[in-house]
Write a protein that holds these residues in place. Structure first.
Motif, mmCIF file in Angstrom:
data_model
loop_
_atom_site.group_PDB
_atom_site.id
_atom_site.type_symbol
_atom_site.label_atom_id
_atom_site.label_comp_id
_atom_site.label_asym_id
_atom_site.label_seq_id
_atom_site.Cartn_x
_atom_site.Cartn_y
_atom_site.Cartn_z
ATOM 1 N N SER A 533 -4.446 -5.052 -50.687
ATOM 2 C CA SER A 533 -4.212 -3.719 -51.259
ATOM 3 C C SER A 533 -3.136 -2.977 -50.479
ATOM 4 O O SER A 533 -2.340 -2.224 -51.063
ATOM 5 N N ALA A 534 -3.086 -3.171 -49.157
ATOM 6 C CA ALA A 534 -2.057 -2.509 -48.355
ATOM 7 C C ALA A 534 -0.663 -2.957 -48.791
ATOM 8 O O ALA A 534 0.252 -2.142 -48.949
ATOM 9 N N PHE A 535 -0.485 -4.244 -49.007
ATOM 10 C CA PHE A 535 0.825 -4.736 -49.442
ATOM 11 C C PHE A 535 1.153 -4.268 -50.853
ATOM 12 O O PHE A 535 2.309 -3.958 -51.154
ATOM 13 N N GLU A 539 4.221 -1.702 -51.636
ATOM 14 C CA GLU A 539 5.276 -2.564 -52.165
ATOM 15 C C GLU A 539 5.989 -3.283 -51.032
ATOM 16 O O GLU A 539 7.218 -3.275 -50.899
ATOM 17 N N ALA A 540 5.191 -3.887 -50.184
ATOM 18 C CA ALA A 540 5.692 -4.614 -49.023
ATOM 19 C C ALA A 540 5.608 -6.114 -49.280
ATOM 20 O O ALA A 540 4.819 -6.577 -50.105
ATOM 21 N N MET A 541 6.421 -6.862 -48.556
ATOM 22 C CA MET A 541 6.468 -8.315 -48.691
ATOM 23 C C MET A 541 5.842 -8.957 -47.464
ATOM 24 O O MET A 541 6.087 -8.534 -46.327
ATOM 25 N N ARG A 542 5.116 -10.028 -47.709
ATOM 26 C CA ARG A 542 4.423 -10.698 -46.614
ATOM 27 C C ARG A 542 5.392 -11.314 -45.608
ATOM 28 O O ARG A 542 5.063 -11.444 -44.434
ATOM 29 N N TRP A 543 6.572 -11.681 -46.030
ATOM 30 C CA TRP A 543 7.481 -12.384 -45.124
ATOM 31 C C TRP A 543 8.637 -11.526 -44.631
ATOM 32 O O TRP A 543 9.302 -11.871 -43.675
ATOM 33 N N LYS A 548 5.859 -2.491 -42.667
ATOM 34 C CA LYS A 548 5.472 -1.297 -43.411
ATOM 35 C C LYS A 548 3.972 -1.016 -43.319
ATOM 36 O O LYS A 548 3.539 0.119 -43.539
ATOM 37 N N VAL A 549 3.174 -2.042 -43.056
ATOM 38 C CA VAL A 549 1.729 -1.902 -43.274
ATOM 39 C C VAL A 549 0.818 -2.218 -42.083
ATOM 40 O O VAL A 549 -0.396 -2.153 -42.239
ATOM 41 N N PRO A 550 1.303 -2.551 -40.879
ATOM 42 C CA PRO A 550 0.347 -2.972 -39.843
ATOM 43 C C PRO A 550 -0.665 -1.903 -39.473
ATOM 44 O O PRO A 550 -1.822 -2.221 -39.147
ATOM 45 N N VAL A 665 5.113 -7.989 -54.940
ATOM 46 C CA VAL A 665 4.139 -7.918 -53.859
ATOM 47 C C VAL A 665 4.220 -9.109 -52.927
ATOM 48 O O VAL A 665 4.148 -8.971 -51.724
ATOM 49 N N THR A 666 4.380 -10.294 -53.481
ATOM 50 C CA THR A 666 4.331 -11.491 -52.643
ATOM 51 C C THR A 666 5.571 -12.346 -52.843
ATOM 52 O O THR A 666 5.499 -13.548 -52.945
#
Length: 667
Positions: A533-535, A539-543, A548-550, A665-666
């Motif tokens: 949900s945080a990503f 609208e953050a990317m895992r890589w 943006k989200v830590p 998202v991903t």
């Protein structure tokens, strides 16, 4: 390459995979009469004029034995060794090896023999000229040295550098009795080193200094070779094959390119495009260019032809491509988030399976031994549904377009089922995920779930690996990264036994360090909904934009229990200098994570209240910390800085702006 006690009797049998340079594992033995020698009585022997890989193997052996005993054994050539009253270890193509009927040059690429003889211990393998740290250099003798060090001396390489090199202290060197010939389990063992981020930094002060970047790259490459990463032969594949084809051939052969909304080629100038993979002319041109590069020539090594499309969904709408498509599976979109570009995309796996098969069959007319390489990727990731059958001369890169860890149980089972579906086509598979780009510099641990994924692939025919990429967060993600390395040499070993090796490097604090990482693994696995949900929210990317989200995923209160566990580890380690230093290494990694969280809270682009002024001191504190600790290798600071560059709001003149279209998202 399983670590054995001196009392063990082990048969390691690997099925021969066929093809030049691939060999089966032979019988490995250790009897119940281990032999030992005083450190000062050991001499390392090489042949005069031996390859650089053998000289390096001798250096590595001497270094580790000195670390164990305090005495560095001399390295001499065979002429100097005559008449020595010493326990001899012969490396490479020596007369002693040939007298024992061991000829390294006749072994398969990367293969080695370790054998106890009356003359001494012989370690000899297939050694090629060239840099022994280059993944393409066959360094069989070096691999044999590492195998022997693991088995008999209990050596473990926990992370790059001196502190991460665990060598038990010993007064005597244990030899045992061995007779083993081994080849790597996978013909390619590759973890992309993640060393090219520095060139793209807008804020290089967040990363390593240039000198530290070079030193880290060297230490990491040494570490990767100690874990026997490399390749038995070079294979060429990837998304670069067709990138420039529109400029070259768009005017003369527009039929080779995607048809979308009635138009061939890129939707807009410079945009990415897919190919019209059903077009026979395209197949002929791919084979013609491969033949021109020498691919059709018979040789001692296999030939490969790249049939991997550009880095974009398969988009062609022409009648021929659609006729090649199979029916979409009922769960096509079940595990893709609605914002992800895969969700709702046309299912086109069968056309890509038929494409790689067509290219392989056409190329086989020129060279019957050719292997065509394709991808399971984007909207052709799920296995074919039309019954198309491939063959062992087709190599499919299994490259999931999502599936980041942690996964729910049903989701995890689904991804393994996709591998199984591809395996049933008759193609060979290799594991090529992006999962290790995940996690930023946080204590983000998915060790057991990743290992289960990897071992499932191994049980169902995995022949090679290519992991993108090693972001090197050794102090906060150590157990997961250790498994990534160790499973390449011990793919069938019980996972907790491998993790026990890692924790054992912390000596008397092993139990407490395990509790510390168990805490973070439970935290990661239990917070799957929060993570996703945080990503999605930001609208953050895992890589690429993890920073943006830590602060959303790792709020301040989650660090308290971890700090208490490290306090217990530090208390247990007292009196053991190395254990104390390794526990401090973990503490430094946790401190960096906390500093990164503080900066992210104040600077993230996804927070409209963030400003450079609010985050200036937080960033300064993070930079001060990294400068003070940059030679400890707690993490790849260049990668962390690259993620931060793309995630944080720094100064007005360099503020990043959100793209006009929402980020997937991903991606």
């Amino acid at each position: 390459m399983k670590v054995l006690s001196a009392l063990a009797l082990l048969a390691i049998v690997g099925a021969a995979r066929g093809g030049s340079g691939e060999a089966a594992m032979a019988l490995a033995r250790m009897d119940d009469r281990p032999e030992a020698a005083p450190a000062a009585a050991v001499t390392i022997v090489t042949a005069a004029g031996c390859p650089e890989a053998v000289r390096y193997a001798a250096q590595e052996l001497a270094y580790h034995l000195e670390k164990a005993t305090g005495h560095r054994p001399p390295v001499v050539d065979e002429a100097q060794a005559r008449g020595l009253a010493a326990r001899l270890i012969f490396l490479g193509d020596t007369a002693a090896a040939r007298a024992a009927a061991i000829e390294g040059r006749k072994l398969a690429v990367e293969t080695f023999t370790v054998r106890s003889t009356a003359a001494g211990l012989i370690i000899a393998g297939r050694d090629a000229p060239g840099d022994p740290l280059d993944l393409s250099t066959s360094a069989g003798t070096l691999f044999g040295v590492y195998e022997w060090l693991e088995r008999t001396q209990g050596v473990r390489w926990l992370w790059p550098g001196e502190l991460g090199t665990y060598v038990p202290r010993a007064e005597r060197i244990e030899f045992g009795r061995m007779d083993v010939t081994m080849a790597p389990r996978f013909f390619q063992r590759h973890v992309r080193p993640g060393l090219n981020f520095a060139k793209d930094l807008d804020h290089p002060e967040l990363g390593f200094t240039p000198a530290a970047t070079q030193a880290y790259a060297q230490e990491q490459q040494v570490f990767l070779r100690r874990h026997r990463l490399g390749r038995s032969y070079r294979i060429s594949y990837g998304h670069d094959e067709f990138k420039t084809w529109w400029q070259k051939y768009g005017a003369t052969h527009p039929e080779w390119f995607q048809l979308v909304n009635g138009k061939r080629g890129p939707a807009t100038p410079g945009a990415r495009f897919s190919m019209c993979v059903s077009n026979p002319g395209l197949h002929r041109e791919i084979v013609a260019q491969w033949k021109k590069r020498g691919g059709a020539a018979a040789g001692t090594l296999p030939s490969f032809i790249n049939a991997v499309d550009n880095d974009i969904l398969g988009l062609c709408e022409c009648d021929a491509c659609r006729a090649w498509d199979g029916p979409p599976p009922p769960d096509k979109d079940k595990y893709y988030l609605p914002k992800f570009k895969m969700h709702g995309a046309r299912f086109v796996t069968d056309r890509y399976a038929r494409f790689v098969l067509a290219v392989q069959q056409l190329a086989a007319k020129e060279n019957p031994d050719v292997t065509a390489i394709g991808y399971a990727y984007f909207n052709y990731f799920q296995p074919p549904t039309s019954g198309v059958q491939l063959n062992s001369h087709i190599l499919i890169a299994f490259s999931p377009s999502a599936g980041w860890y942690p996964r729910f149980d049903d989701e995890h089972a689904w991804y393994k089922a996709q591998w199984d579906g591809w395996s049933r086509t008759g193609a060979r598979l290799f594991f090529r995920p992006d999962y290790f780009l995940d996690g930023y510099d946080m204590p983000f641990i998915f060790a057991h779930q990743f290992a289960d994924d990897f071992q499932h692939a191994v049980r169902h025919g995995c022949v090679a690996t290519d992991f993108d990429s090693l972001t090197g967060q050794w102090a906060v993600q150590g157990p997961t990264l250790y498994l990534l390395m160790r499973l390449h040499t011990e793919p069938d070993a019980p996972v907790d036994e491998l993790l026990a090796e890692y924790y054992g490097g912390f000596g008397p604090a092993a139990r407490q360090v395990q509790a510390y990482f168990d805490y973070w693994e439970r935290y990661t696995m239990d917070n799957r909904p929060l993570i996703f949900s945080a990503f999605e929210d930001r609208e953050a990317m895992r890589w690429r934009t993890w920073a943006k989200v830590p602060h959303r995923i790792f709020p301040d209160e989650c660090f308290g229990p971890a700090e208490a566990l490290l306090d217990e580890a530090a208390q247990a380690a007292r009196g053991d200098r190395e254990a104390v230093a390794r526990v401090q290494f973990l503490r430094d990694g946790l401190t960096q994570a906390q500093l990164s969280v503080q900066a992210a809270r104040l600077l993230t682009l996804s927070d409209p209240e963030s400003t450079p002024d609010r985050g200036r001191e937080a960033v300064a504190a993070l930079i001060r910390f990294r400068r003070a600790h940059e030679r400890e290798w707690i993490g790849n600071f260049d990668h962390s800085a690259w993620v931060e560059d793309k995630s944080w709001r720094f100064a007005p003149e360099t503020t990043k702006t959100q793209p006009a279209a929402p980020l997937t998202v991903t991606d």
